[in-house]
Design a protein around this motif. Structure first.
Motif, PDB file in Angstrom:
ATOM      1  N   MET A 296      79.298  16.126  19.601  1.00 34.43           N
ATOM      2  CA  MET A 296      77.910  15.713  19.786  1.00 34.43           C
ATOM      3  C   MET A 296      77.031  16.139  18.602  1.00 34.43           C
ATOM      4  O   MET A 296      76.105  15.426  18.219  1.00 34.43           O
ATOM      5  CB  MET A 296      77.345  16.325  21.078  1.00 34.43           C
ATOM      6  CG  MET A 296      78.088  15.946  22.349  1.00 34.43           C
ATOM      7  SD  MET A 296      78.058  14.181  22.703  1.00 34.43           S
ATOM      8  CE  MET A 296      79.790  13.783  22.373  1.00 34.43           C
ATOM      9  N   VAL A 297      77.338  17.296  18.009  1.00 36.91           N
ATOM     10  CA  VAL A 297      76.504  17.832  16.929  1.00 36.91           C
ATOM     11  C   VAL A 297      76.585  16.974  15.672  1.00 36.91           C
ATOM     12  O   VAL A 297      75.551  16.599  15.094  1.00 36.91           O
ATOM     13  CB  VAL A 297      76.921  19.287  16.598  1.00 36.91           C
ATOM     14  CG1 VAL A 297      76.292  19.741  15.280  1.00 36.91           C
ATOM     15  CG2 VAL A 297      76.485  20.228  17.712  1.00 36.91           C
ATOM     16  N   PHE A 298      77.786  16.649  15.227  1.00 34.63           N
ATOM     17  CA  PHE A 298      77.947  15.957  13.939  1.00 34.63           C
ATOM     18  C   PHE A 298      77.279  14.583  13.904  1.00 34.63           C
ATOM     19  O   PHE A 298      76.531  14.279  12.967  1.00 34.63           O
ATOM     20  CB  PHE A 298      79.429  15.857  13.580  1.00 34.63           C
ATOM     21  CG  PHE A 298      80.069  17.168  13.235  1.00 34.63           C
ATOM     22  CD1 PHE A 298      79.362  18.139  12.528  1.00 34.63           C
ATOM     23  CD2 PHE A 298      81.363  17.457  13.623  1.00 34.63           C
ATOM     24  CE1 PHE A 298      79.945  19.363  12.216  1.00 34.63           C
ATOM     25  CE2 PHE A 298      81.962  18.669  13.312  1.00 34.63           C
ATOM     26  CZ  PHE A 298      81.251  19.637  12.609  1.00 34.63           C
ATOM     27  N   ALA A 336      67.974  18.284  15.214  1.00 29.24           N
ATOM     28  CA  ALA A 336      69.122  17.633  15.854  1.00 29.24           C
ATOM     29  C   ALA A 336      70.047  18.662  16.494  1.00 29.24           C
ATOM     30  O   ALA A 336      70.559  18.461  17.606  1.00 29.24           O
ATOM     31  CB  ALA A 336      69.880  16.802  14.827  1.00 29.24           C
ATOM     32  N   TYR A 337      70.269  19.781  15.782  1.00 27.90           N
ATOM     33  CA  TYR A 337      71.133  20.832  16.321  1.00 27.90           C
ATOM     34  C   TYR A 337      70.543  21.414  17.602  1.00 27.90           C
ATOM     35  O   TYR A 337      71.249  21.619  18.589  1.00 27.90           O
ATOM     36  CB  TYR A 337      71.313  21.933  15.276  1.00 27.90           C
ATOM     37  CG  TYR A 337      72.197  23.069  15.728  1.00 27.90           C
ATOM     38  CD1 TYR A 337      73.577  22.929  15.785  1.00 27.90           C
ATOM     39  CD2 TYR A 337      71.649  24.291  16.122  1.00 27.90           C
ATOM     40  CE1 TYR A 337      74.392  23.971  16.208  1.00 27.90           C
ATOM     41  CE2 TYR A 337      72.450  25.344  16.547  1.00 27.90           C
ATOM     42  CZ  TYR A 337      73.822  25.172  16.586  1.00 27.90           C
ATOM     43  OH  TYR A 337      74.625  26.207  17.020  1.00 27.90           O
ATOM     44  N   THR A 343      70.764  20.499  25.348  1.00 22.99           N
ATOM     45  CA  THR A 343      71.286  19.589  26.373  1.00 22.99           C
ATOM     46  C   THR A 343      72.737  19.885  26.730  1.00 22.99           C
ATOM     47  O   THR A 343      73.189  19.547  27.823  1.00 22.99           O
ATOM     48  CB  THR A 343      71.163  18.122  25.915  1.00 22.99           C
ATOM     49  OG1 THR A 343      71.713  17.967  24.602  1.00 22.99           O
ATOM     50  CG2 THR A 343      69.719  17.662  25.912  1.00 22.99           C
ATOM     51  N   VAL A 344      73.475  20.514  25.822  1.00 22.43           N
ATOM     52  CA  VAL A 344      74.845  20.893  26.153  1.00 22.43           C
ATOM     53  C   VAL A 344      74.831  22.088  27.109  1.00 22.43           C
ATOM     54  O   VAL A 344      75.784  22.334  27.842  1.00 22.43           O
ATOM     55  CB  VAL A 344      75.649  21.208  24.864  1.00 22.43           C
ATOM     56  CG1 VAL A 344      75.407  22.614  24.376  1.00 22.43           C
ATOM     57  CG2 VAL A 344      77.134  20.948  25.065  1.00 22.43           C
ATOM     58  N   ASP A 364      73.911  11.128  22.425  1.00 24.61           N
ATOM     59  CA  ASP A 364      74.625  12.404  22.428  1.00 24.61           C
ATOM     60  C   ASP A 364      73.994  13.389  23.404  1.00 24.61           C
ATOM     61  O   ASP A 364      74.690  14.085  24.148  1.00 24.61           O
ATOM     62  CB  ASP A 364      74.620  13.014  21.023  1.00 24.61           C
ATOM     63  CG  ASP A 364      75.490  12.238  20.045  1.00 24.61           C
ATOM     64  OD1 ASP A 364      76.357  11.478  20.509  1.00 24.61           O
ATOM     65  OD2 ASP A 364      75.293  12.382  18.827  1.00 24.61           O
ATOM     66  N   GLN A 365      72.667  13.448  23.398  1.00 22.86           N
ATOM     67  CA  GLN A 365      71.972  14.368  24.296  1.00 22.86           C
ATOM     68  C   GLN A 365      72.197  13.994  25.756  1.00 22.86           C
ATOM     69  O   GLN A 365      72.408  14.868  26.610  1.00 22.86           O
ATOM     70  CB  GLN A 365      70.478  14.372  23.962  1.00 22.86           C
ATOM     71  CG  GLN A 365      70.159  14.993  22.616  1.00 22.86           C
ATOM     72  CD  GLN A 365      68.828  14.552  22.057  1.00 22.86           C
ATOM     73  OE1 GLN A 365      68.064  13.831  22.708  1.00 22.86           O
ATOM     74  NE2 GLN A 365      68.520  14.964  20.835  1.00 22.86           N
TER      75      GLN A 365
END
Length: 571
Positions: A296-298, A336-337, A343-344, A364-365
């Motif tokens: 999700m991060v990248f 973004a990070y 949310t993770v 991703d979020q």
């Protein structure tokens, strides 16, 4: 930009470096061993004596759940009535009004369940009393509730055959005195010394550079912000949360808050290894969670630092990446990070506006919250992962012809039914809620009973659909973040998300605790050649596949209508 990437790498490595010794410390606390904060024992004894609780009385899993649910109901009524009559309570220097019944219902449920979804703005929708003695109090006890429930599962996994699973009140109190309170104190000191307000005075009047008169809200915010992050709560003192310069003044406080969001969820995985003396299993679980997190991060960082294609088509350069809705002092990469770490986990605080992020980041979020087990919230993150372990063990056993066993107990029909119901409940409440909201918007756009649904969405098309999908995903995952383009403070949204918040919190606690309690009573089977190994990379890959398949099958159609469609529309 290289500096931004270095900051992100440092934040993550620092989180893991702190999490490993913290995990060992947590295991010692709940094993009854001597720890750094043993001096808190007299305070704990005073609390137990005043409450008439015997912390040494062992409980079975049903008694744990009874205690957990009963005290949460009491906290819910306390919060609801305080919010309903907050204008008449002390510590209200700005003369803020009472909350409406529907808003008080949603807010009370939200904070009791560690969700902290805010359909109000902190400066005007709450008083200092409710911020401190309702919200901050619930920040501590809701996080401790998740930890206490998780410890029931740890205890059930550790013992061979037992129905004695510790004491809920002992777990609850020690979670606060030995972990949440000390860590929050450190974070609060860092915030206070870097500019976060700690004053009990009301709004200050400031004359701007252009001669404008501005009334600036303040308050004793540092202490609340510290526990909102460390307990994966997320409810902010100010309306713009950690994007506000008082909540999050500079890059140092940004790093401190971001690390504090994720450090306990990671530490709890290592705590499992130390508590059970199964460190290899802990590393396998950590590996699965980390792969999911990085997946999700990248893409999110790449999307935000790459700029907005719609703006590029206009011939406008974006050397700093997509800066819409972001704070210059943080930049797109750190924003973004944070968007993924918040949310993770079930944190939900924001240092930028998620509604303004690129569709890939929004997806991703949402996927973080739809999966809801890559690190996850304090305690409950592992509990959600535990459900997927049970399912993966059962499926793997059927595939390779071995007895589906986990930690020396057979996984049978009863446990699988509970695990399957919990796994399916999450997508059910998100998708059904979104479907109802979409139906109301398009079929009853001007309905007075729904507070004019045509005014809910400030964005048309797929992005408007994403706003509604995100709101229910956030509610079900007890996350609390939201898309600012959705007008949510009305009867429909306050009630509907309130119901989803309640179901999304307590059923995923009841299910895993029940499974662990049932398994703990079963005959212990020593490991043999026919036992399915659950501490291997192969099994980790199997768990990851089960998580992705269940989430992808359930949510891919909805994501296609929302962020995926929006992504291709601006390419």
């Amino acid at each position: 930009m290289n500096t931004e990437f270095a900051g992100i790498i440092f934040m993550y490595l620092a989180s893991v470096a702190l999490a490993i010794p913290m995990g060992k410390y947590i295991a010692k606390v709940f094993n009854g061993e001597k720890t750094w904060f043993g001096f808190m024992a007299p305070l704990e004894r005073l609390i137990f004596k005043f409450s008439g609780i015997d912390p040494n009385r062992e409980m079975n899993w049903k008694q744990h759940l009874k205690a957990l649910l009963t005290v949460n109901v009491l906290w819910l009524f306390y919060a609801f009535f305080c919010l309903l009559f907050q204008a008449h309570l002390p510590l209200n220097p700005d003369k803020n009004p009472n909350q409406t019944p529907d808003l008080a219902f949603n807010t009370a449920l939200s904070f009791v369940t560690n969700t902290n979804m805010q359909d109000y703005s902190g400066e005007s929708g709450a008083t200092y009393y409710t911020q401190l003695f309702v919200f901050m109090f619930l920040h501590f006890v809701s996080a401790a509730t998740g930890l206490a429930a998780m410890m029931v599962i740890f205890k059930a996994m550790k013992e061979k055959i037992t129905d004695k699973l510790g004491n809920f009140w002992d777990y609850l109190v020690k979670s606060i005195t030995r972990l949440l309170l000390p860590l929050s104190f450190v974070v609060a000191v860092i915030l206070a010394f870097n500019g976060t307000p700690t004053s009990y005075k009301g709004k200050d009047t400031v004359i701007g550079l252009q001669g404008d008169t501005v009334h600036v809200s303040r308050g004793p915010a540092a202490a609340m912000i510290a526990i909102k992050q460390t307990g994966t709560n997320g409810g902010g003192w100010f309306g713009t949360n950690s994007a506000h310069p008082f909540e999050n003044p500079d890059y140092l406080t940004n790093m401190t808050e971001d690390i504090s969001i994720i450090v306990i969820p990671i530490a709890l995985v290592f705590a499992l290894g130390f508590y059970l003396n199964k460190r290899k299993l802990a590393w396998v679980i950590f590996g699965v969670m980390t792969v999911g997190f990085l997946c999700m991060v990248f893409p999110s960082i790449n999307a935000e630092t790459g700029g907005n294609p719609a703006i590029e088509h206009l011939g406008i350069s974006q050397p700093g990446g997509s800066m819409e809705g972001k704070e210059v002092r943080f930049g797109p990469a750190a924003s973004a990070y944070w968007g993924v770490t918040t949310t993770v986990t079930s944190n939900g605080s924001v240092n930028s506006m998620h509604d303004s992020m690129m569709p890939v980041s929004g997806m991703d979020q949402m996927f973080d919250m739809m999966v809801n087990c890559f690190y996850g919230g304090v305690g409950v993150g592992f509990m959600n992962f535990y459900i997927f372990i049970v399912i993966a063990v059962f499926i793997s056993g059927l595939m390779v012809g071995r007895t589906p066993e986990f930690m020396g107990r057979k996984i049978e029909a009863r446990e699988m039914k509970i695990a399957s119901l919990i796994a399916l409940l999450h997508p059910f409440i998100i998708l059904v809620g979104t479907s109802i909201a979409a139906y109301v918007v398009f079929h009853f756009p001007n309905a007075a009973w729904a507070t004019k649904p045509s005014a809910w969405l400030n964005n048309p098309g797929s992005h408007g659909f994403t706003e509604m999908l995100y709101q229910f995903a956030s509610a079900a995952a007890n996350n609390g973040s939201g898309y600012a383009g959705l007008t949510a403070n009305n009867i429909f949204w306050n009630f509907s998300t309130g119901v989803v918040i309640f179901v999304g919190r307590f059923f995923p606690i009841i299910g895993p605790v029940a499974i662990a309690g049932i398994l703990a009573n079963k005959k212990f089977i020593p490991e043999s050649a026919g036992t399915l190994k659950t501490d291997t990379t192969t099994f980790g890959v199997m768990v990851f596949a089960v998580i992705v398949i269940i989430a992808a099958l359930a949510f891919f159609p909805a994501l296609t209508l929302g962020p995926i469609a929006e992504h291709f529309s601006i390419k």
